[in-house]
Design a protein around this motif. Structure first.
Motif: not given
Length: 126
Positions: A22, A40, A60-65, A67-68
């Motif tokens: 990412e 995010g 919570k913007c851009d890279s969800t993965y 952040r997870y």
């Protein structure tokens, strides 16, 4: 990329690979705050006119993965690393709720990840 093989408990091959893939090139980010924003995990102020909300939320913007992966590692690391556990307890004892204290741990973790990747050094809290 030292983070994949790092001795950070909670960072296995799957989460380490998620972070590396990412981020892609750490040189895209000039400081850890920009990496935090890309994940995010930066806080956003809700405001309408002169009225400001009392609560802050993450963007919570851009890279969800990304952040997870960082959130998952932060959740695991507070139980497996004394330094991160003490930091979490310090924030929690200041009256912050669990998710807010965990957000502080995520921020600290992003700063450490940024340092590991930019300087190409192994993880060591001693």
């Amino acid at each position: 990329m030292e983070i994949i093989n790092s001795p950070i408990l909670g960072v296995g091959y799957t989460l380490g690979t998620m972070i590396i893939s990412e981020i892609d090139d750490i040189k895209k980010f000039s400081n850890p705050s920009k990496l935090l924003a890309f994940a995010g995990l930066d806080s956003v102020v809700k405001q309408s006119g002169n009225v400001q909300s009392d609560s802050l939320k993450i963007s919570k913007c851009d890279s969800t993965y990304l952040r997870y992966a960082i959130y998952k590692i932060a959740f695991l690391i507070i139980y497996n690393n004394e330094t991160f556990h003490n930091y979490y307890i310090e924030k929690y004892s200041q009256g912050k709720k669990h998710k807010v204290a965990l957000g502080h741990v995520c921020s600290k973790l992003v700063r450490i990840i940024f340092k590991i990747l930019t300087d190409d050094i192994p993880f060591d809290l001693s």
